[in-house]
Design a protein around this motif. Structure first.
Motif, PDB file in Angstrom:
ATOM      1  N   ASP A  49       0.853  -1.186   0.000  1.00 37.32           N
ATOM      2  CA  ASP A  49       0.000   0.000   0.000  1.00 37.32           C
ATOM      3  C   ASP A  49       0.892   1.240   0.000  1.00 37.32           C
ATOM      4  OD1 ASP A  49      -1.927   1.932   0.282  1.00 37.32           O
ATOM      5  OD2 ASP A  49      -2.925   0.990   1.994  1.00 37.32           O
ATOM      6  N   PRO A  50       1.518   1.526  -1.157  1.00 34.39           N
ATOM      7  CA  PRO A  50       2.459   2.647  -1.196  1.00 34.39           C
ATOM      8  C   PRO A  50       1.827   3.989  -0.848  1.00 34.39           C
ATOM      9  CG  PRO A  50       2.096   1.741  -3.404  1.00 34.39           C
ATOM     10  CD  PRO A  50       1.402   0.848  -2.431  1.00 34.39           C
ATOM     11  N   ALA A  51       0.548   4.163  -1.137  1.00 33.19           N
ATOM     12  CA  ALA A  51      -0.105   5.441  -0.817  1.00 33.19           C
ATOM     13  C   ALA A  51      -0.141   5.660   0.691  1.00 33.19           C
ATOM     14  CB  ALA A  51      -1.521   5.459  -1.397  1.00 33.19           C
ATOM     15  N   ARG A  52      -0.403   4.615   1.444  1.00 33.53           N
ATOM     16  CA  ARG A  52      -0.435   4.735   2.908  1.00 33.53           C
ATOM     17  C   ARG A  52       0.960   5.057   3.458  1.00 33.53           C
ATOM     18  NH1 ARG A  52      -1.795  -0.095   7.108  1.00 33.53           N
ATOM     19  NH2 ARG A  52      -1.449   1.098   8.999  1.00 33.53           N
ATOM     20  N   ILE A  53       1.962   4.402   2.915  1.00 34.63           N
ATOM     21  CA  ILE A  53       3.334   4.643   3.373  1.00 34.63           C
ATOM     22  C   ILE A  53       3.775   6.058   3.013  1.00 34.63           C
ATOM     23  CG2 ILE A  53       5.740   3.913   3.097  1.00 34.63           C
ATOM     24  CD1 ILE A  53       4.548   1.032   2.592  1.00 34.63           C
ATOM     25  N   LEU A  54       3.491   6.486   1.790  1.00 31.66           N
ATOM     26  CA  LEU A  54       3.851   7.842   1.353  1.00 31.66           C
ATOM     27  C   LEU A  54       3.136   8.892   2.197  1.00 31.66           C
ATOM     28  CD1 LEU A  54       5.422   9.618  -0.580  1.00 31.66           C
ATOM     29  CD2 LEU A  54       3.527   9.419  -2.209  1.00 31.66           C
ATOM     30  N   ALA A  55       1.877   8.667   2.503  1.00 30.44           N
ATOM     31  CA  ALA A  55       1.132   9.615   3.335  1.00 30.44           C
ATOM     32  C   ALA A  55       1.778   9.735   4.715  1.00 30.44           C
ATOM     33  CB  ALA A  55      -0.321   9.170   3.469  1.00 30.44           C
ATOM     34  N   ALA A  56       2.237   8.620   5.274  1.00 24.01           N
ATOM     35  CA  ALA A  56       2.895   8.651   6.582  1.00 24.01           C
ATOM     36  C   ALA A  56       4.209   9.419   6.506  1.00 24.01           C
ATOM     37  CB  ALA A  56       3.130   7.227   7.081  1.00 24.01           C
ATOM     38  N   ILE A  57       4.958   9.225   5.433  1.00 26.44           N
ATOM     39  CA  ILE A  57       6.221   9.952   5.257  1.00 26.44           C
ATOM     40  C   ILE A  57       5.959  11.439   5.166  1.00 26.44           C
ATOM     41  CG2 ILE A  57       8.130  10.385   3.644  1.00 26.44           C
ATOM     42  CD1 ILE A  57       7.979   7.336   2.973  1.00 26.44           C
ATOM     43  N   ARG A  58       4.974  11.807   4.348  1.00 26.00           N
ATOM     44  CA  ARG A  58       4.645  13.234   4.179  1.00 26.00           C
ATOM     45  C   ARG A  58       4.116  13.855   5.463  1.00 26.00           C
ATOM     46  NH1 ARG A  58       2.055  12.730  -1.874  1.00 26.00           N
ATOM     47  NH2 ARG A  58       4.044  12.855  -2.953  1.00 26.00           N
ATOM     48  N   ALA A  59       3.502  13.036   6.316  1.00 24.96           N
ATOM     49  CA  ALA A  59       2.978  13.543   7.587  1.00 24.96           C
ATOM     50  C   ALA A  59       4.060  13.598   8.659  1.00 24.96           C
ATOM     51  CB  ALA A  59       1.823  12.664   8.056  1.00 24.96           C
ATOM     52  N   GLY A  60       5.278  13.191   8.310  1.00 27.22           N
ATOM     53  CA  GLY A  60       6.385  13.287   9.246  1.00 27.22           C
ATOM     54  C   GLY A  60       6.517  12.109  10.202  1.00 27.22           C
ATOM     55  N   ALA A  61       6.065  10.934   9.798  1.00 25.68           N
ATOM     56  CA  ALA A  61       6.163   9.752  10.664  1.00 25.68           C
ATOM     57  C   ALA A  61       7.626   9.476  11.008  1.00 25.68           C
ATOM     58  CB  ALA A  61       5.562   8.540   9.961  1.00 25.68           C
ATOM     59  N   SER A  62       7.840   9.029  12.231  1.00 30.28           N
ATOM     60  CA  SER A  62       9.195   8.671  12.666  1.00 30.28           C
ATOM     61  C   SER A  62       9.602   7.342  12.032  1.00 30.28           C
ATOM     62  CB  SER A  62       9.233   8.540  14.193  1.00 30.28           C
ATOM     63  OG  SER A  62       8.498   7.384  14.588  1.00 30.28           O
ATOM     64  N   GLY A  63      10.866   7.003  12.170  1.00 33.02           N
ATOM     65  CA  GLY A  63      11.355   5.733  11.646  1.00 33.02           C
ATOM     66  C   GLY A  63      10.608   4.549  12.235  1.00 33.02           C
ATOM     67  N   GLY A  64      10.359   4.595  13.545  1.00 36.90           N
ATOM     68  CA  GLY A  64       9.621   3.513  14.199  1.00 36.90           C
ATOM     69  C   GLY A  64       8.180   3.424  13.719  1.00 36.90           C
ATOM     70  N   GLU A  65       7.558   4.597  13.530  1.00 38.57           N
ATOM     71  CA  GLU A  65       6.179   4.601  13.021  1.00 38.57           C
ATOM     72  C   GLU A  65       6.121   4.042  11.599  1.00 38.57           C
ATOM     73  OE1 GLU A  65       4.223   8.416  15.303  1.00 38.57           O
ATOM     74  OE2 GLU A  65       5.629   8.796  13.653  1.00 38.57           O
ATOM     75  N   LEU A  66       7.099   4.433  10.782  1.00 39.65           N
ATOM     76  CA  LEU A  66       7.140   3.911   9.412  1.00 39.65           C
ATOM     77  C   LEU A  66       7.339   2.395   9.403  1.00 39.65           C
ATOM     78  CD1 LEU A  66       9.200   6.577   7.440  1.00 39.65           C
ATOM     79  CD2 LEU A  66       6.798   5.958   7.122  1.00 39.65           C
TER      80      LEU A  66
END
Length: 82
Positions: A49-66
């Motif tokens: 689900d690349p859209a979900r992962i990209l959204a998390a990156i753009r929202a500033g997710a930490s390494g652990g959250e990612l």
């Protein structure tokens, strides 16, 4: 052809040890035909689900959250999609 020969040898060895009847062999083939068979150390269904992962990156997710999101996507997203 060596791999095929190895598989044939292993199959023959199993047949000699188990001595299944023709009915046993047919039942085994039915079970495998009608079931999903997955060995746990190799292939297993996985999601993406690349859209979900990209959204998390753009929202500033930490390494652990990612990492948590990527693991969740890989382990569960295939059952949430039609």
């Amino acid at each position: 052809m060596a791999a095929i020969n190895h598989i044939d040898q292993a199959r023959q060895c199993a047949l000699e040890l188990l001595k299944p009847t023709e009915k046993d062999k047919q039942r085994g083939l039915e079970l495998h035909r009608d079931a999903i068979v997955v060995e746990t150390y190799g292939f297993g269904p996985g999601g993406n689900d690349p859209a979900r992962i990209l959204a998390a990156i753009r929202a500033g997710a930490s390494g652990g959250e990612l990492q948590d999101i990527i693991e969740d996507v890989a382990m569960t997203s295939y059952v949430r999609r039609p």
